[in-house]
Design a protein around this motif. Structure first.
Motif, PDB file in Angstrom:
ATOM      1  N   UNK A 428       0.832  -1.199   0.000  1.00 48.77           N
ATOM      2  CA  UNK A 428       0.000   0.000   0.000  1.00 48.77           C
ATOM      3  C   UNK A 428       0.867   1.249   0.000  1.00 48.77           C
ATOM      4  N   UNK A 429       1.989   1.188   0.755  1.00 48.53           N
ATOM      5  CA  UNK A 429       2.899   2.326   0.791  1.00 48.53           C
ATOM      6  C   UNK A 429       3.411   2.629  -0.605  1.00 48.53           C
ATOM      7  N   UNK A 430       3.807   1.561  -1.293  1.00 49.75           N
ATOM      8  CA  UNK A 430       4.300   1.733  -2.653  1.00 49.75           C
ATOM      9  C   UNK A 430       3.237   2.357  -3.531  1.00 49.75           C
ATOM     10  N   UNK A 431       2.014   1.880  -3.290  1.00 47.62           N
ATOM     11  CA  UNK A 431       0.916   2.325  -4.138  1.00 47.62           C
ATOM     12  C   UNK A 431       0.670   3.816  -3.983  1.00 47.62           C
ATOM     13  N   UNK A 453       1.810   1.782  13.513  1.00 52.12           N
ATOM     14  CA  UNK A 453       2.498   1.768  14.805  1.00 52.12           C
ATOM     15  C   UNK A 453       2.538   0.397  15.465  1.00 52.12           C
ATOM     16  N   UNK A 454       1.628  -0.496  15.069  1.00 51.64           N
ATOM     17  CA  UNK A 454       1.598  -1.798  15.735  1.00 51.64           C
ATOM     18  C   UNK A 454       2.575  -2.780  15.101  1.00 51.64           C
ATOM     19  N   UNK A 455       3.185  -2.427  13.998  1.00 56.92           N
ATOM     20  CA  UNK A 455       4.105  -3.358  13.342  1.00 56.92           C
ATOM     21  C   UNK A 455       5.463  -3.336  14.036  1.00 56.92           C
ATOM     22  N   UNK A 456       6.332  -4.227  13.597  1.00 60.66           N
ATOM     23  CA  UNK A 456       7.637  -4.354  14.255  1.00 60.66           C
ATOM     24  C   UNK A 456       8.512  -3.139  13.990  1.00 60.66           C
ATOM     25  N   UNK A 457       8.431  -2.607  12.791  1.00 65.89           N
ATOM     26  CA  UNK A 457       9.326  -1.518  12.414  1.00 65.89           C
ATOM     27  C   UNK A 457       8.516  -0.334  11.937  1.00 65.89           C
ATOM     28  N   UNK A 458       7.931   0.409  12.871  1.00 67.88           N
ATOM     29  CA  UNK A 458       7.072   1.509  12.434  1.00 67.88           C
ATOM     30  C   UNK A 458       7.840   2.569  11.656  1.00 67.88           C
ATOM     31  N   UNK A 459       9.131   2.671  11.917  1.00 72.57           N
ATOM     32  CA  UNK A 459       9.875   3.794  11.344  1.00 72.57           C
ATOM     33  C   UNK A 459       9.867   3.771   9.819  1.00 72.57           C
ATOM     34  N   UNK A 460       9.812   2.574   9.234  1.00 68.89           N
ATOM     35  CA  UNK A 460       9.923   2.529   7.777  1.00 68.89           C
ATOM     36  C   UNK A 460       8.733   3.166   7.080  1.00 68.89           C
ATOM     37  N   UNK A 461       7.582   3.236   7.792  1.00 64.67           N
ATOM     38  CA  UNK A 461       6.402   3.801   7.128  1.00 64.67           C
ATOM     39  C   UNK A 461       6.447   5.320   7.116  1.00 64.67           C
ATOM     40  N   UNK A 462       7.213   5.866   8.079  1.00 69.37           N
ATOM     41  CA  UNK A 462       7.190   7.314   8.242  1.00 69.37           C
ATOM     42  C   UNK A 462       7.712   8.004   6.989  1.00 69.37           C
ATOM     43  N   UNK A 463       8.729   7.394   6.360  1.00 64.26           N
ATOM     44  CA  UNK A 463       9.298   7.997   5.155  1.00 64.26           C
ATOM     45  C   UNK A 463       8.209   8.153   4.083  1.00 64.26           C
ATOM     46  N   UNK A 464       7.435   7.049   3.910  1.00 62.70           N
ATOM     47  CA  UNK A 464       6.382   7.099   2.892  1.00 62.70           C
ATOM     48  C   UNK A 464       5.376   8.199   3.204  1.00 62.70           C
ATOM     49  N   UNK A 465       5.045   8.285   4.494  1.00 64.74           N
ATOM     50  CA  UNK A 465       4.015   9.244   4.866  1.00 64.74           C
ATOM     51  C   UNK A 465       4.534  10.671   4.684  1.00 64.74           C
ATOM     52  N   UNK A 466       5.776  10.891   5.079  1.00 59.47           N
ATOM     53  CA  UNK A 466       6.296  12.248   4.988  1.00 59.47           C
ATOM     54  C   UNK A 466       6.463  12.660   3.525  1.00 59.47           C
ATOM     55  N   UNK A 467       6.805  11.681   2.666  1.00 61.82           N
ATOM     56  CA  UNK A 467       6.866  11.974   1.235  1.00 61.82           C
ATOM     57  C   UNK A 467       5.569  12.582   0.747  1.00 61.82           C
ATOM     58  N   UNK A 481      -0.400  14.166   7.978  1.00 65.01           N
ATOM     59  CA  UNK A 481      -0.031  14.738   9.279  1.00 65.01           C
ATOM     60  C   UNK A 481      -0.687  13.944  10.404  1.00 65.01           C
ATOM     61  N   UNK A 482      -1.961  13.630  10.197  1.00 65.99           N
ATOM     62  CA  UNK A 482      -2.671  12.855  11.217  1.00 65.99           C
ATOM     63  C   UNK A 482      -2.032  11.485  11.409  1.00 65.99           C
ATOM     64  N   UNK A 483      -1.668  10.858  10.299  1.00 65.69           N
ATOM     65  CA  UNK A 483      -1.054   9.535  10.394  1.00 65.69           C
ATOM     66  C   UNK A 483       0.255   9.617  11.173  1.00 65.69           C
ATOM     67  N   UNK A 484       1.024  10.661  10.884  1.00 66.03           N
ATOM     68  CA  UNK A 484       2.296  10.810  11.605  1.00 66.03           C
ATOM     69  C   UNK A 484       2.069  11.003  13.088  1.00 66.03           C
ATOM     70  N   UNK A 485       1.053  11.803  13.393  1.00 65.42           N
ATOM     71  CA  UNK A 485       0.755  12.046  14.800  1.00 65.42           C
ATOM     72  C   UNK A 485       0.432  10.739  15.510  1.00 65.42           C
ATOM     73  N   UNK A 486      -0.259   9.865  14.814  1.00 65.77           N
ATOM     74  CA  UNK A 486      -0.582   8.577  15.439  1.00 65.77           C
ATOM     75  C   UNK A 486       0.682   7.789  15.735  1.00 65.77           C
ATOM     76  N   UNK A 487       1.619   7.841  14.793  1.00 63.55           N
ATOM     77  CA  UNK A 487       2.901   7.155  15.034  1.00 63.55           C
ATOM     78  C   UNK A 487       3.568   7.750  16.267  1.00 63.55           C
TER      79      UNK A 487
END
Lengths: 810, 199
Positions: A428-431, A453-467, A481-487
């Motif tokens: 989904x991130x790729x998409x 946030x519930x996954x093992x490596x939440x940090x990897x998603x942040x890049x996609x979101x910030x992009x 922004x909301x998604x990041x706040x949740x992280x």
């Protein structure tokens, strides 16, 4: 010449279908050979074969064509060739429904079925039954009865099965053959016995007593045929289902005894029956499971397959029971088991689909995607293959609907299968990297914020979101922004980085994005867990339309006092499978989140209605309205229903009364309550007038017992009181001004705990629960659940009783 | 027809085969008549009303017969015509004691004779005035007159009183059998002929 060439070509193709090029008209022409004086079986048999081939390929004959060919065929009865005759029987059966006057062959067939040639007899019976209509059945009844008890098993079986088909045509006639069928049940031949039991059951199935007798008799007598035993198990299981007595009945004993039968088929059937019984408890299940477990290790693939399938069913209803078989099941996965092979083929097929998927239209693609979703739910282990396939499809060209359905499917898989979560989110991130549909991107960002946030490596998603924040349009930026706040809220170790990113967002050109960034960054700065929960992790509980209405009213009125969100009724939670919290915690209600339109809830409707009634307004916001409870039978003189509205300290009982007497006018209608201890009646609002066929409403306001939740459960006696005035049924005007008092006793009214509990969706149930514990009194109570047989049932009952909903899949 | 078969025909080794159609009103005794044609050991003990038709085979003199024993029931009489086309002869059974329905018999006979598949063919017709043992039975001459058989000019026919129950006058009818075709006449039509009306 040309035909010669074609023949040659066919020969070269070699081994092709010899019937490939035949045509209806040619075959019908050829069928005229049947009319020749001397019948040549060698010529006629292939023609009949061609005819049957055509009919089975779906070729249709007109009534005239069919009748002509049918009558030509009847002439073949003069030949004594066995093969030809049997082909004629088949032809008769095929044409019996199309051609006219098919009863012409009745005598010929009865002759064959009673004749000496055994090869003719069974087939003749079948053909005969296909041409017979209800009026003709009487004529052949005698032969059928004889055939059922015939010594030749093939004849007997054919007659029994044909009779079964004839029950559709003339059930009453076939019913008279019950004695013959009874005799056939005692046959030594396994098929005859099975078919006889089938017919016997079919004849008697509408008569419960007869079926009971039949089963009682047959369970005692040991049937020789395993097929018949299987049938008997099914009948018995059906009886068991219909019967309300417990599982200790003789029927169950019979099924259980079949688990020790020497035929594997019977054993499996018995196990399957036990598994499928609705009331089976785990104790009764145990022997069935152990049998199935044994089958898992069987060298026969069919047995293994059957066992696994049944165990699969068990796993849904009684998960604990299957744990014993886990090892065997795991062995089977590595095994070259058929089911696994099937699965492999389906997945292979998927790869095939991928090649042509680009050539079909969006609508069909959606269908394919839905099929994949079904497949993924069925075979969770294959998620990686399916997921890759879906993501490939996601990258292809396609409209919003198509993309949305793919994304939906991935989301379903993620929710359904925790193992697939990481890969699904990655896809989904790729998409969203190059997603052109705003609504879809927002949805995916929201999902990422929730699940990431519930996954093992939440940090990897942040890049996609910030992009997204850098590249996309304002609404996507806001969602990001909301998604990041949740992280930030859910992963303390990422908090610092998130704060930096949020700080950058505060310089955004769009107001909404800037506002959100500032808001979240401030909350995250406070490092306060409860604020996190309230404002970031939980979504909005109140209903949107009424929030809008309340805010509008607030703005129009005096704005001295702050707006109280508590007056806005809560949203009913759509599916009870979602999350829940036991106590209403008023402080936790308010939160920010993506909003979507919801239908107006019952509470909102009632709020509006109730707020018009003086005396109810002061009670505060409406908390919960119960389902409608009927206090009388529907067809009585006065039909009364009750709805319970709970407020913070009060309960309002709304009685909807319907006057069904046309010659009476009721006045001053009210309900007199006999409240249980602790309750006090504060007000009554009677219904002034209740004419015929109109519904009037009267209210009773009660005060809850102070600080005594357990005692708030009570049963009230209720009496409907009113003044009756006799009136003219046609005009509805009262005859006199004088009326008399009358009363009508209603059923008792119960106030349960469930009426006082509201379902609230909490994302972070654990945290909310702990928080609630500090500010609310935890209430514990033990309920006896012994009457429940399965886990599912118990959960359902509790939900019904308390009005709760299960928490986070716990 | 192959050379060998022709030879066999000529020498009379192979039996000639003919198809005959057995018709008549219901309860006139068609199936009983056909039953009597069969050999002793092949006969059926009990005759039930025929539904539709039944195919019987028997031999008489040097000829193999395939008889289509049709049902005489009103409902099935329309179906006779399906079998007119390729029959080589007709046996028409009449209940000679049933005076009432003699008009029905005439009507059915006329329909049969006028049928396109029959009217142009010179196929022989054999009438059995059955049930001659009955007291009310009409003589074969009276029946022939009542049915107007004398008007049948183009087909060889013969009428015989019979009793199918005992078999009297059935198998021993003169002329049921093979006749050498005469020159100039289509052999096929006259291979099979009845009685003295044609000789």
């Amino acid at each position: 010449m040309s035909s010669f060439k074609r023949d040659k070509k066919e020969e070269e193709d070699g081994g092709g279908n010899p019937f490939q090029n035949i045509e209806k008209t040619t075959v019908l022409q050829e069928a005229r050979t049947f009319n020749e004086t001397t019948v040549n079986p060698r010529k006629c048999t292939p023609i009949l074969t061609k005819l049957l081939y055509l009919l089975n390929q779906g070729e249709t004959l007109s009534v005239k064509e069919a009748t002509d060919v049918f009558f030509a065929m009847t002439k073949l009865f003069q030949s004594r060739d066995v093969i030809l005759r049997r082909m004629v029987y088949l032809g008769i059966k095929e044409l019996s429904s199309i051609a006219d006057d098919v009863i012409i062959v009745t005598s010929s067939l009865t002759k064959d079925m009673t004749g000496k040639e055994d090869l003719y007899r069974a087939a003749a019976i079948r053909a005969l039954c296909s041409i017979t209509d209800a009026t003709m059945l009487q004529a052949i009844e005698r032969y059928m009865k004889q055939a059922i008890v015939d010594r030749n098993p093939a004849v007997s079986s054919a007659a029994l099965v044909s009779s079964l088909h004839l029950t559709k045509l003339a059930p009453d006639v076939v019913k008279r053959w019950v004695n013959e069928a009874q005799e056939a049940v005692n046959s030594d031949n396994i098929m005859v016995q099975y078919h006889a039991l089938g017919l016997l059951y079919h004849i008697r199935k509408t008569d419960r007593l007869a079926v009971t007798k039949l089963v009682a008799k047959l369970t005692r007598m040991s049937l020789k045929s395993p097929y018949a035993v299987c049938m008997l198990i099914r009948i018995t299981a059906k009886l068991l289902e219909e019967e309300d007595s417990g599982n200790d009945s003789p029927y169950f004993d019979f099924i259980e005894s079949c688990l020790r039968h020497k035929s594997e088929m019977v054993v499996y059937e018995a196990a399957q029956a036990i598994v499928n019984l609705k009331r089976t408890t785990s104790r009764e299940l145990a022997p069935a499971i152990s049998v199935l477990q044994l089958f898992c290790g069987s060298p026969k693939p069919t047995l293994r397959f059957a066992a696994v399938r049944t165990l699969n069913q068990v796993a849904i209803s009684h998960p604990a029971a299957v744990t014993a078989c886990n090892l065997d099941l795991e062995n089977l996965i590595t095994d070259s088991n058929r089911s696994i092979a099937t699965l492999a083929i389906t997945t292979l097929l998927m790869k095939q689909i991928a090649t042509f998927v680009s050539e079909i239209s969006d609508e069909f693609k959606v269908v394919v995607v839905q099929a994949i979703r079904a497949l993924a739910l069925k075979f969770p282990r294959k998620h990686s293959v399916l997921m890759n396939f879906l993501s490939a499809m996601l990258r292809d060209e396609g409209g919003l609907e198509y993309k949305a359905s793919i994304a939906d499917t991935i989301i379903t898989i993620i929710e359904d299968n925790p193992e697939a979560k990481e890969t699904g989110l990655a896809h989904l991130c790729e998409f969203i990297e190059d997603c052109e549909h705003v609504s879809l991107a927002v949805r995916i960002l929201h999902l990422l914020g929730k699940e990431g946030p519930k996954t093992k490596q939440p940090s990897r998603y942040i890049r996609f979101i910030y992009n997204r924040v850098i590249l996309e349009c304002p609404s996507i930026r806001a969602a990001a922004v909301y998604a990041m706040a949740q992280f930030g809220a859910a992963c303390p170790d990422l908090l610092e980085n998130i704060q930096v990113l949020l700080a950058r967002c505060q310089m955004d050109s769009d107001d909404e994005v800037r506002d959100r960034a500032t808001f979240y960054s401030n909350i995250l700065n406070t490092q306060d867990k409860s604020l996190y929960n309230n404002y970031i992790l939980d979504s909005l509980q109140v209903s949107i339309p009424s929030l809008e209405r309340s805010l509008k009213e607030y703005i129009q009125g005096e704005t001295n006092e702050p707006f109280d969100i508590k007056i806005v009724p809560l949203v009913p939670i759509p599916s009870p499978e979602e999350r829940e919290v036991k106590h209403k915690s008023e402080g936790m209600l308010i939160s920010q989140g993506p909003i979507r339109p919801v239908p107006v809830s019952r509470e909102e409707n009632f709020t509006e209605k109730l707020s018009l009634i003086p005396g109810i307004q002061e009670l505060g916001p409406l908390f919960r309205s119960s389902e409608v409870v009927e206090l009388t039978e529907t067809e009585t003189e006065y039909f009364v229903r009750c709805i319970k509205h709970c407020y913070t300290n009060h309960v309002v009982l709304q009685f909807d009364c319907l006057n069904t007497l046309s010659d009476q006018l009721l006045e001053n209608v009210r309900v007199q309550l006999d409240p249980s201890e602790g309750y006090t009646i504060t007000d009554e609002i009677p219904c002034p007038k209740l004419p015929f066929n109109e519904t009037g409403t009267t209210y009773v306001i009660l005060k809850f017992p102070e600080n005594d939740l357990p005692n708030s459960i009570g049963t009230f006696g209720a009496v409907l009181k009113f003044i009756v005035k006799d009136c003219d049924p046609t005009t509805g005007l009262p005859d006199t001004d004088e009326g008399y008092d009358d009363e009508y006793i209603l059923e008792d009214l119960e106030i349960t705990l469930g009426d006082q509990i509201q379902r609230i969706s909490k994302v972070n149930w654990g945290a909310a629960w702990e928080e609630a514990a500090s500010s609310y009194i935890e209430m514990e109570d033990t309920y006896s659940l012994s009457s429940m047989n399965t886990l599912d049932e118990a959960v359902k009952n509790i939900i019904q009783f308390l009005g709760l909903q299960p928490a986070e899949q716990n | 027809m192959g050379l060998f078969q022709k030879l066999a025909h000529f020498l009379g080794v192979k039996k000639r085969e003919v198809n005959v159609l057995v018709v008549g009103l219901n309860n006139s005794g068609k199936s009983t008549v056909v039953n009597k044609f069969k050999n002793e050991e092949e006969r059926v003990a009990e005759i039930v009303p025929t539904v539709g038709f039944s195919v019987e085979r028997f031999q008489n003199q040097n000829l193999a017969f395939t008889a289509f024993d049709m049902s005489g029931h009103g409902r099935y009489r329309d179906l006779w015509e399906h079998y007119y086309k390729d029959c080589n002869g007709i046996i028409f059974v009449i209940d000679s004691s049933d005076r009432l329905r003699l008009v029905v018999v005439k009507e059915e006979l006329d329909l049969l004779l006028q049928h396109p598949d029959i009217c142009n063919k010179k196929i022989p017709i054999l009438f059995f005035a059955n049930k001659m043992d009955s007291k009310e039975a009409l003589s074969s001459v009276k029946i022939a007159a009542a049915l107007g058989l004398d008007k049948i000019m183009d087909k060889p026919w013969h009428i015989s009183a019979s009793n199918a129950l005992t078999g009297a006058n059935i198998k021993n009818i003169q002329g049921i059998g093979m006749r050498r075709p005469r020159a100039g006449i289509n052999p096929r039509t006259f291979q099979f002929c009845f009685g003295s009306s044609y000789s």
